[in-house]
Scaffold this motif. Sequence first.
Motif, PDB file in Angstrom:
ATOM      1  N   SER A 386      -5.545  -6.312  -9.578  1.00 56.42           N
ATOM      2  CA  SER A 386      -4.602  -7.005 -10.453  1.00 56.42           C
ATOM      3  C   SER A 386      -5.316  -7.792 -11.538  1.00 56.42           C
ATOM      4  O   SER A 386      -4.870  -7.842 -12.688  1.00 56.42           O
ATOM      5  CB  SER A 386      -3.701  -7.930  -9.625  1.00 56.42           C
ATOM      6  OG  SER A 386      -2.544  -8.269 -10.349  1.00 56.42           O
ATOM      7  N   MET A 387      -6.437  -8.415 -11.194  1.00 57.01           N
ATOM      8  CA  MET A 387      -7.176  -9.191 -12.184  1.00 57.01           C
ATOM      9  C   MET A 387      -7.812  -8.290 -13.248  1.00 57.01           C
ATOM     10  O   MET A 387      -7.721  -8.562 -14.451  1.00 57.01           O
ATOM     11  CB  MET A 387      -8.263 -10.028 -11.508  1.00 57.01           C
ATOM     12  CG  MET A 387      -7.733 -11.151 -10.640  1.00 57.01           C
ATOM     13  SD  MET A 387      -9.042 -12.092  -9.828  1.00 57.01           S
ATOM     14  CE  MET A 387      -9.656 -13.079 -11.209  1.00 57.01           C
ATOM     15  N   LEU A 388      -8.462  -7.216 -12.796  1.00 54.95           N
ATOM     16  CA  LEU A 388      -9.180  -6.344 -13.720  1.00 54.95           C
ATOM     17  C   LEU A 388      -8.257  -5.353 -14.412  1.00 54.95           C
ATOM     18  O   LEU A 388      -8.510  -4.947 -15.540  1.00 54.95           O
ATOM     19  CB  LEU A 388     -10.287  -5.602 -12.970  1.00 54.95           C
ATOM     20  CG  LEU A 388     -11.368  -6.515 -12.380  1.00 54.95           C
ATOM     21  CD1 LEU A 388     -12.286  -5.734 -11.452  1.00 54.95           C
ATOM     22  CD2 LEU A 388     -12.177  -7.187 -13.482  1.00 54.95           C
ATOM     23  N   GLY A 389      -7.194  -4.959 -13.731  1.00 51.63           N
ATOM     24  CA  GLY A 389      -6.150  -4.176 -14.364  1.00 51.63           C
ATOM     25  C   GLY A 389      -6.375  -2.675 -14.362  1.00 51.63           C
ATOM     26  O   GLY A 389      -7.477  -2.170 -14.149  1.00 51.63           O
ATOM     27  N   LEU A 390      -5.291  -1.972 -14.597  1.00 52.06           N
ATOM     28  CA  LEU A 390      -5.266  -0.522 -14.754  1.00 52.06           C
ATOM     29  C   LEU A 390      -4.487  -0.212 -16.030  1.00 52.06           C
ATOM     30  O   LEU A 390      -3.647  -1.000 -16.454  1.00 52.06           O
ATOM     31  CB  LEU A 390      -4.581   0.143 -13.556  1.00 52.06           C
ATOM     32  CG  LEU A 390      -5.281   0.027 -12.202  1.00 52.06           C
ATOM     33  CD1 LEU A 390      -4.302   0.360 -11.074  1.00 52.06           C
ATOM     34  CD2 LEU A 390      -6.482   0.961 -12.131  1.00 52.06           C
ATOM     35  N   SER A 391      -4.741   0.946 -16.615  1.00 48.31           N
ATOM     36  CA  SER A 391      -3.991   1.335 -17.809  1.00 48.31           C
ATOM     37  C   SER A 391      -3.699   2.834 -17.836  1.00 48.31           C
ATOM     38  O   SER A 391      -3.178   3.345 -18.826  1.00 48.31           O
ATOM     39  CB  SER A 391      -4.763   0.941 -19.074  1.00 48.31           C
ATOM     40  OG  SER A 391      -6.043   1.565 -19.096  1.00 48.31           O
ATOM     41  N   GLN A 392      -4.022   3.535 -16.736  1.00 48.78           N
ATOM     42  CA  GLN A 392      -3.844   4.982 -16.705  1.00 48.78           C
ATOM     43  C   GLN A 392      -2.366   5.367 -16.768  1.00 48.78           C
ATOM     44  O   GLN A 392      -1.484   4.614 -16.379  1.00 48.78           O
ATOM     45  CB  GLN A 392      -4.473   5.558 -15.430  1.00 48.78           C
ATOM     46  CG  GLN A 392      -5.988   5.482 -15.410  1.00 48.78           C
ATOM     47  CD  GLN A 392      -6.507   4.188 -14.785  1.00 48.78           C
ATOM     48  OE1 GLN A 392      -5.876   3.134 -14.909  1.00 48.78           O
ATOM     49  NE2 GLN A 392      -7.653   4.250 -14.127  1.00 48.78           N
ATOM     50  N   LYS A 393      -2.116   6.578 -17.248  1.00 47.67           N
ATOM     51  CA  LYS A 393      -0.753   7.072 -17.392  1.00 47.67           C
ATOM     52  C   LYS A 393      -0.259   7.682 -16.080  1.00 47.67           C
ATOM     53  O   LYS A 393      -1.006   8.337 -15.370  1.00 47.67           O
ATOM     54  CB  LYS A 393      -0.690   8.119 -18.508  1.00 47.67           C
ATOM     55  CG  LYS A 393      -0.968   7.563 -19.890  1.00 47.67           C
ATOM     56  CD  LYS A 393      -0.872   8.653 -20.943  1.00 47.67           C
ATOM     57  CE  LYS A 393      -1.140   8.069 -22.330  1.00 47.67           C
ATOM     58  NZ  LYS A 393      -1.102   9.123 -23.375  1.00 47.67           N
ATOM     59  N   ASN A 394       1.024   7.468 -15.833  1.00 44.61           N
ATOM     60  CA  ASN A 394       1.686   8.042 -14.651  1.00 44.61           C
ATOM     61  C   ASN A 394       0.909   7.778 -13.370  1.00 44.61           C
ATOM     62  O   ASN A 394       0.798   8.637 -12.501  1.00 44.61           O
ATOM     63  CB  ASN A 394       1.895   9.546 -14.845  1.00 44.61           C
ATOM     64  CG  ASN A 394       3.114   9.834 -15.692  1.00 44.61           C
ATOM     65  OD1 ASN A 394       4.240   9.803 -15.216  1.00 44.61           O
ATOM     66  ND2 ASN A 394       2.873  10.093 -16.963  1.00 44.61           N
ATOM     67  N   LEU A 395       0.375   6.574 -13.292  1.00 39.16           N
ATOM     68  CA  LEU A 395      -0.346   6.137 -12.101  1.00 39.16           C
ATOM     69  C   LEU A 395       0.624   5.336 -11.238  1.00 39.16           C
ATOM     70  O   LEU A 395       1.141   4.307 -11.677  1.00 39.16           O
ATOM     71  CB  LEU A 395      -1.534   5.268 -12.508  1.00 39.16           C
ATOM     72  CG  LEU A 395      -2.653   5.089 -11.488  1.00 39.16           C
ATOM     73  CD1 LEU A 395      -3.446   6.378 -11.350  1.00 39.16           C
ATOM     74  CD2 LEU A 395      -3.590   3.975 -11.943  1.00 39.16           C
ATOM     75  N   ARG A 396       0.871   5.803 -10.048  1.00 38.09           N
ATOM     76  CA  ARG A 396       1.798   5.117  -9.159  1.00 38.09           C
ATOM     77  C   ARG A 396       1.007   4.279  -8.161  1.00 38.09           C
ATOM     78  O   ARG A 396       0.188   4.813  -7.419  1.00 38.09           O
ATOM     79  CB  ARG A 396       2.690   6.132  -8.445  1.00 38.09           C
ATOM     80  CG  ARG A 396       3.741   6.750  -9.360  1.00 38.09           C
ATOM     81  CD  ARG A 396       4.274   8.056  -8.810  1.00 38.09           C
ATOM     82  NE  ARG A 396       5.452   8.504  -9.544  1.00 38.09           N
ATOM     83  CZ  ARG A 396       5.432   9.090 -10.733  1.00 38.09           C
ATOM     84  NH1 ARG A 396       4.268   9.293 -11.344  1.00 38.09           N
ATOM     85  NH2 ARG A 396       6.557   9.468 -11.321  1.00 38.09           N
ATOM     86  N   VAL A 397       1.267   2.983  -8.159  1.00 39.40           N
ATOM     87  CA  VAL A 397       0.508   2.044  -7.333  1.00 39.40           C
ATOM     88  C   VAL A 397       1.371   1.579  -6.166  1.00 39.40           C
ATOM     89  O   VAL A 397       2.537   1.193  -6.344  1.00 39.40           O
ATOM     90  CB  VAL A 397       0.039   0.832  -8.157  1.00 39.40           C
ATOM     91  CG1 VAL A 397      -0.619  -0.211  -7.265  1.00 39.40           C
ATOM     92  CG2 VAL A 397      -0.931   1.276  -9.248  1.00 39.40           C
ATOM     93  N   TYR A 398       0.779   1.602  -4.964  1.00 41.97           N
ATOM     94  CA  TYR A 398       1.462   1.159  -3.751  1.00 41.97           C
ATOM     95  C   TYR A 398       0.596   0.123  -3.037  1.00 41.97           C
ATOM     96  O   TYR A 398      -0.634   0.196  -3.041  1.00 41.97           O
ATOM     97  CB  TYR A 398       1.696   2.333  -2.792  1.00 41.97           C
ATOM     98  CG  TYR A 398       2.494   3.469  -3.379  1.00 41.97           C
ATOM     99  CD1 TYR A 398       3.884   3.476  -3.320  1.00 41.97           C
ATOM    100  CD2 TYR A 398       1.856   4.549  -3.985  1.00 41.97           C
ATOM    101  CE1 TYR A 398       4.618   4.532  -3.849  1.00 41.97           C
ATOM    102  CE2 TYR A 398       2.582   5.604  -4.514  1.00 41.97           C
ATOM    103  CZ  TYR A 398       3.958   5.585  -4.451  1.00 41.97           C
ATOM    104  OH  TYR A 398       4.684   6.635  -4.981  1.00 41.97           O
ATOM    105  N   CYS A 399       1.256  -0.834  -2.416  1.00 44.44           N
ATOM    106  CA  CYS A 399       0.542  -1.841  -1.622  1.00 44.44           C
ATOM    107  C   CYS A 399       1.532  -2.479  -0.658  1.00 44.44           C
ATOM    108  O   CYS A 399       2.687  -2.732  -1.028  1.00 44.44           O
ATOM    109  CB  CYS A 399      -0.079  -2.912  -2.524  1.00 44.44           C
ATOM    110  SG  CYS A 399      -1.075  -4.135  -1.650  1.00 44.44           S
TER     111      CYS A 399
END
Length: 546
Positions: A386-399
């Motif tokens: 969360s701090m460093l972040g993601l920007s990829q397309k159509n990336l589905r994140v689960y937690c």
Amino acid sequence: MNLQPIFDIPEICSRLGIKHAVISPGSRNGALTIAFSRYPDIKCFSVPDERSAGFIALGMSLQDNQPTVLICTSGSAGLNYGPAVAEAFFNRIPLLILTADRPADLIGIRDGQTIYQKELFGKHVKAFFDLPVDSLNISHQQISKAIEITKNGVAGPVHVNIPFKEPFYPSPNHQHSISNQIQIEKNTTESPVDIFPKNEILRFKKVLIVFGQQSFNLDLIDFFKSKVKTKFACLGDVTANLHEVDDVVRHHDFYIESSNKDLQPELVITFGLSVLSKKLKQLLRSTEGLEHWHVGIEGDSADTFGKLTRTFRIDILSFLRELCELDHFDNYYKENWFKSELKTRTNLSIFNQEYAEPLAYQQVLYAIPDFVDVHLANSMTVRYASMLGLSQKNLRVYCNRGTSGIDGSNSTAIGSAISSSKATVLLTGDVSFLYDRNAFWHNHVPKNMLIIVFNNSGGGIFRLIEGPSNQPELEEFFETQQNSSSLHLANEFGFEYQQIRNEDELSLACHMIQNFKSGKHIIEVFTNKYTNEKSFKEMVKIIAPK
């Protein structure tokens, strides 16, 4: 015991959209096991460890958006579903839990494999059904009602307890067929929808939109890209699944301080579930006179900041479309957020440190390709992401942020990968990974999984928390130092294994991550806990905007 009603249950489940059942071996649940395994339209998976089975089912439901059936024997077996059931309850994931039981007259008299199974999960299920021991009195409506409750309104788990008296196995020569008179009552009740509160919103100029955990929503992303722009300040951490939208603030943990008056809103509007950022929660809890509105078609909300005043039962996109028609927002307030955000992104782009966790996480996160499913373990993994972040397309994140526990991350990712043909990447710490090692102890480990284990020889988060980090018991009782690796597990369960101990090896691994499409791989990134602590503090100091 007449087993015909038991053999009708899979048919009812299938008619109501259920595709998968996860079964743990046992005897008292034998009739259920046989009924489901012989039914062709529900795919069954045998998982011996009920704790892992619960999370594997949860991961399947994440993909299907339908309840997954969990089946276990009587006694302590059902208790092992507890962590997954609690996670499903708070994370709004539908599950149908079928626990076999012994008749009431055998409970409490020291008969084998008996516990008190009525209302076993307490408030952590939406509903509980205790079926009669005489299966002829099990109605189709009871089962269909249980399934419908898992999905109606706020989704969640439902527990059905089924006592069996002997004999509870079908005779070898008898084949049960599905009843031709199965009756199902579908709930078609529609919840009322609130009207957009235009006149009330006009009272506020400093408006902050906060997205909590939510599923990937391509329509919402497209709407943001085309309509919202920078009209008002919107925040979303990595579990909000808005990482590819430039105008959503996502690095706020680097610069939020509860005393920062310039960032305090008059009104905060929330969507989705839990918010990851502790600093954001502290900021909003300390804001005097703040009003908090929650928006969601389910009408369910939680008073996370101690300021909740209104809940609106409105679809998110419908609400945002109306909100974008207004033009009275304080531009200076919005710019306070975006100035800090843009400075942070600039500092992140030139961030470079010695080999340690911050650098390793950054390079791994940036190497993840587009169009994959990413599962994040709790503790430091989800916080780094969360701090460093993601920007990829159509990336589905689960937690698993319903209960935010480290248990079940492996199993949830496996269940999700089983139900999906997409490449699945799990990022996890060594303690979380080893804690859930029984996730692989079955015959269904999918071949579309890449697991990246960040091994710092213990619970590294406690070294970064002010309380335990100052205690003499830190290393023995909080970090719980361990010197295990994932190598033996990889060999045991057929994973290709790669070990990382320096920046050159990390670069080679990131190349493999960028090109990952299929297979079973474990990449283990070893770091030093003392260097990690130093580097983390330096990272925060360097990246925080001045």
